[in-house]
Design an enzyme around this catalytic site. Sequence first.
Site, PDB file in Angstrom:
ATOM      1  N   MET A 126      -6.533   0.690  -8.066  1.00 21.51           N
ATOM      2  CA  MET A 126      -6.141   0.679  -7.624  1.00 21.51           C
ATOM      3  C   MET A 126      -6.193  -1.267  -7.965  1.00 21.51           C
ATOM      4  O   MET A 126      -7.201  -1.853  -7.858  1.00 21.51           O
ATOM      5  CB  MET A 126      -6.967   0.204  -5.888  1.00 21.51           C
ATOM      6  N   HIS A 186       2.161   6.779 -17.896  1.00 26.33           N
ATOM      7  CA  HIS A 186       2.989   5.756 -16.736  1.00 26.33           C
ATOM      8  C   HIS A 186       3.849   5.258 -17.835  1.00 26.33           C
ATOM      9  O   HIS A 186       3.893   4.330 -18.459  1.00 26.33           O
ATOM     10  CB  HIS A 186       2.390   4.522 -16.261  1.00 26.33           C
ATOM     11  N   HIS A 196       6.116  10.940 -11.001  1.00 23.79           N
ATOM     12  CA  HIS A 196       6.625   9.683 -10.894  1.00 23.79           C
ATOM     13  C   HIS A 196       8.021   8.706 -11.383  1.00 23.79           C
ATOM     14  O   HIS A 196       9.405   9.008 -11.638  1.00 23.79           O
ATOM     15  CB  HIS A 196       5.526   8.736 -10.955  1.00 23.79           C
ATOM     16  N   CYS A 215       0.853  -1.187  -0.416  1.00 22.57           N
ATOM     17  CA  CYS A 215       0.259   0.108  -0.395  1.00 22.57           C
ATOM     18  C   CYS A 215       0.634   1.684   0.157  1.00 22.57           C
ATOM     19  O   CYS A 215       0.946   2.249  -0.802  1.00 22.57           O
ATOM     20  CB  CYS A 215      -1.231   0.703   1.515  1.00 22.57           C
ATOM     21  N   CYS A 236       1.626   3.823  -3.226  1.00 21.16           N
ATOM     22  CA  CYS A 236       0.718   4.392  -3.810  1.00 21.16           C
ATOM     23  C   CYS A 236       0.511   5.344  -2.914  1.00 21.16           C
ATOM     24  O   CYS A 236       0.242   6.595  -3.039  1.00 21.16           O
ATOM     25  CB  CYS A 236      -0.245   4.078  -4.157  1.00 21.16           C
ATOM     26  N   HIS A 237       0.353   5.201  -1.590  1.00 20.88           N
ATOM     27  CA  HIS A 237      -0.743   5.821  -0.238  1.00 20.88           C
ATOM     28  C   HIS A 237      -0.040   6.512   0.423  1.00 20.88           C
ATOM     29  O   HIS A 237       0.147   7.704   1.311  1.00 20.88           O
ATOM     30  CB  HIS A 237      -2.007   4.904   0.353  1.00 20.88           C
TER      31      HIS A 237
HETATM   32 FE1  DHE Z   1       7.405   0.622 -10.170  1.00 22.69          FE
HETATM   33  C1  DHE Z   1       9.962   2.700 -12.102  1.00 22.69           C
HETATM   34  C2  DHE Z   1       8.126   3.186  -8.788  1.00 22.69           C
HETATM   35  C3  DHE Z   1       4.384  -0.582  -9.031  1.00 22.69           C
HETATM   36  C4  DHE Z   1       7.665  -2.190 -11.792  1.00 22.69           C
HETATM   37  N1  DHE Z   1       8.948   3.444 -10.091  1.00 22.69           N
HETATM   38  C5  DHE Z   1       9.782   3.219 -11.037  1.00 22.69           C
HETATM   39  C6  DHE Z   1       9.944   4.787 -10.840  1.00 22.69           C
HETATM   40  C7  DHE Z   1       9.751   4.969  -9.944  1.00 22.69           C
HETATM   41  C8  DHE Z   1       8.436   3.765  -8.743  1.00 22.69           C
HETATM   42  C9  DHE Z   1       9.819   5.950  -8.485  1.00 22.69           C
HETATM   43  C10 DHE Z   1      10.984   5.286 -11.556  1.00 22.69           C
HETATM   44  C11 DHE Z   1      12.604   4.738 -10.635  1.00 22.69           C
HETATM   45  C12 DHE Z   1      13.338   5.277 -11.970  1.00 22.69           C
HETATM   46  O1  DHE Z   1      13.829   5.509 -13.189  1.00 22.69           O
HETATM   47  O2  DHE Z   1      15.003   5.914 -10.662  1.00 22.69           O
HETATM   48  N2  DHE Z   1       6.370   1.851  -8.755  1.00 22.69           N
HETATM   49  C13 DHE Z   1       6.638   3.216  -8.257  1.00 22.69           C
HETATM   50  C14 DHE Z   1       5.843   3.072  -6.880  1.00 22.69           C
HETATM   51  O3  DHE Z   1       5.622   4.038  -6.350  1.00 22.69           O
HETATM   52  C15 DHE Z   1       4.705   1.729  -7.047  1.00 22.69           C
HETATM   53  C16 DHE Z   1       3.420   3.091  -7.861  1.00 22.69           C
HETATM   54  C17 DHE Z   1       4.024   1.275  -6.535  1.00 22.69           C
HETATM   55  C18 DHE Z   1       4.907   0.215  -5.385  1.00 22.69           C
HETATM   56  O4  DHE Z   1       4.759   0.009  -4.153  1.00 22.69           O
HETATM   57  O5  DHE Z   1       6.211   0.383  -5.718  1.00 22.69           O
HETATM   58  C19 DHE Z   1       5.344   1.287  -8.590  1.00 22.69           C
HETATM   59  N3  DHE Z   1       6.675  -0.948 -10.285  1.00 22.69           N
HETATM   60  C20 DHE Z   1       5.248  -0.727  -9.214  1.00 22.69           C
HETATM   61  C21 DHE Z   1       5.277  -2.058  -9.762  1.00 22.69           C
HETATM   62  O6  DHE Z   1       3.833  -2.952  -9.485  1.00 22.69           O
HETATM   63  C22 DHE Z   1       5.498  -3.594 -10.483  1.00 22.69           C
HETATM   64  C23 DHE Z   1       5.084  -3.393 -11.981  1.00 22.69           C
HETATM   65  C24 DHE Z   1       6.718  -4.193  -9.809  1.00 22.69           C
HETATM   66  C25 DHE Z   1       7.337  -4.240  -8.696  1.00 22.69           C
HETATM   67  O7  DHE Z   1       8.887  -4.214  -8.422  1.00 22.69           O
HETATM   68  O8  DHE Z   1       6.132  -4.029  -7.761  1.00 22.69           O
HETATM   69  C26 DHE Z   1       7.312  -1.620 -10.992  1.00 22.69           C
HETATM   70  N4  DHE Z   1       8.735   0.808 -12.005  1.00 22.69           N
HETATM   71  C27 DHE Z   1       9.115  -0.836 -11.838  1.00 22.69           C
HETATM   72  C28 DHE Z   1      10.104  -1.384 -13.241  1.00 22.69           C
HETATM   73  C29 DHE Z   1      10.587  -0.027 -13.191  1.00 22.69           C
HETATM   74  C30 DHE Z   1      10.134   1.114 -12.078  1.00 22.69           C
HETATM   75  C31 DHE Z   1      10.393  -2.424 -14.107  1.00 22.69           C
HETATM   76  C32 DHE Z   1      11.946   0.586 -14.315  1.00 22.69           C
HETATM   77  C33 DHE Z   1      11.212   0.586 -15.888  1.00 22.69           C
HETATM   78  C34 DHE Z   1      11.928   1.138 -16.068  1.00 22.69           C
HETATM   79  O9  DHE Z   1      12.808   0.749 -17.667  1.00 22.69           O
HETATM   80  O10 DHE Z   1      13.045   2.127 -16.024  1.00 22.69           O
END
Ligand code: DHE
Length: 545
Positions: free
Chosen positions: A93, A378, A336, A52, A55-56
């Site tokens: 969500m 995104h 983000h 949670c 996002c929150h």
């Molecule tokens: Fe991510 C990138 C935050 C959920 C997989 N994710 C990012 C970045 C941020 C972020 C700030 C950029 C980082 C950077 O470039 O320096 N992600 C968040 C969250 O806050 C969120 C919404 C909820 C959480 O609790 O994390 C979230 N993200 C997810 C997922 O559910 C994913 C699919 C699987 C997981 O790991 O939980 C996921 N996020 C990714 C991936 C990237 C990413 C694979 C990098 C993508 C890229 O090609 O650069």
Amino acid sequence: MARKTMLALLALLLWVAPALAQQAPAAPELPPAPPLAASELESAKRIYFDRCAGCHGVLRKGATGPQLLPAKTRALTTPVLKAFIVNGTGGGMPDWGRQGILTDAESDLMARYIQHDPPVPPELGMAEMKKSWNVIVPPDKRPTKPEHNRDWKNFFAVTLRDAGQVAIIDGDTKEIVNTVKTGFAVHISRSSFSGRYMYTIGRDGRATMIDLWMKIPDKVAEVKPCSDARSIDTSKYKGKLGDFTDKLAVIGCYWPPQIIVLDGATLEPKTVISSRSMTYDTMEYHPEPRVASIVASHFKPEWVINIKETGLIWLVDYSDLKNLKMTQIQGEKFLHDGGWDSTKRYFMVAANMANKVVVIDVEKGKLEAIFESGIKPHPGRGANWIDPKFGPVNGTPHLGEGKVTVYGTDPAKHKESAWKKVRELKTLGGGGLFIKTHPKSKNVWVDHALNGDPAIQKQVCVFEKANMDKDPKCWKVSDKGRAVHFEFNKAGDEVWISVWGKKDGKSEIVVYNDKTLQEVARIDDPRIITPTGKFNVYNTVHDIY
Ligand code: DHE
């Protein structure tokens, strides 16, 4: 009644009236927080952190998800909150209960937990960070040249989310060279500028540094400077102002809200910078401004650091840490993910809850543009290509609707389309998480990983760059889980897609030929547990996407 009594009454009235005015209208009385046994607290805290907080927010003040403070949650009541947790919402969500990620009892626990005041986790200072710092192989004990004959620049670092590991996979042979124990649910991996080291950041704030020159690539250092984190990058400047190749790394924490600069060879923490400040618009103090995406400039010794809740973009000059210089740009809330345009002069970041994209000109060190994109853009790091009509463009999918917005990125030669929507490409539905292409590719690939429909989550679509008006080709990648995230190989002719299954079920990585769209390989080794992000060394060093 004498004048004295009149005066006394007036005084009383003057004293009482403001107090009465302050009280009115009387706030509706909230129901008390539902019972929560002491024995339930630890598991509620852990579930909140895992599922949670991203996002929150840790303090539940809201960001990508709405705020969840007791005044609101108690009014909603346990059954309503539980229904949200089980079934998800149209706003994006996830349906934690229906997916089988939370049991009925856990959904009930979380519905009750969020009606209590949020516990504030501890801060983390330099002394605590240093306690977690561990150099496993010191720099002088590391190889001076690669100890294997593999093309390590074509290695992929693949997050094995629920295994708490990163797999190093040979992009030529598709063999798993090693699986390295890392932090929990590694979010991203980034290469050092030479490409030799891969740095990963766990959701739990643990950073791991992997040496790809070792006979069996493995971790050489680790540190845990945050309790919650999503971003890491390295120093990528080499030029007149110095050679910073493999010199520094930087971590952005969600909690505590701070940035840590580390030694690139050992991960020793060098400097901590708090991201707490005022919000860019209302200038109110925010206690939890989380550090979102970070990218490293190729033109200056500088990182672009995006602070989610304040909406500020910091350009941090890392050339002199003792006399740290920073440019603070007012952007938009809630920043983000994002990436460079093909020239790497412009950085484009999604302000996802504002439905906007913010563009920074790093050469001039200022805001270039802000434009509407769609519901919850995104981009991941986005994708750059040349549109036959509009010239250089970039695209982003959306969490909240089934489309890719394409916009121009070349204000010098295509002014009329720069930072404007030039196309909207229809995908199969919302929940789009990632997009990718390569300069050598004729295609643009998009996923639907967070779509609520299991049949759509498993599908990817491919648009032809030369023929964007044509319907895309879409297909199911695998029965085993969601199709998520793309990465090209070094040559730019193969595309890797993660199939993100259940932790205790089957997952795999499927590799396609980018020209023919035919399958080349399926990496379905039992060690491939819940793969998500994939980072090819060459493409990550050069920011090719
Ligand atoms: Fe991510 C990138 C935050 C959920 C997989 N994710 C990012 C970045 C941020 C972020 C700030 C950029 C980082 C950077 O470039 O320096 N992600 C968040 C969250 O806050 C969120 C919404 C909820 C959480 O609790 O994390 C979230 N993200 C997810 C997922 O559910 C994913 C699919 C699987 C997981 O790991 O939980 C996921 N996020 C990714 C991936 C990237 C990413 C694979 C990098 C993508 C890229 O090609 O650069």
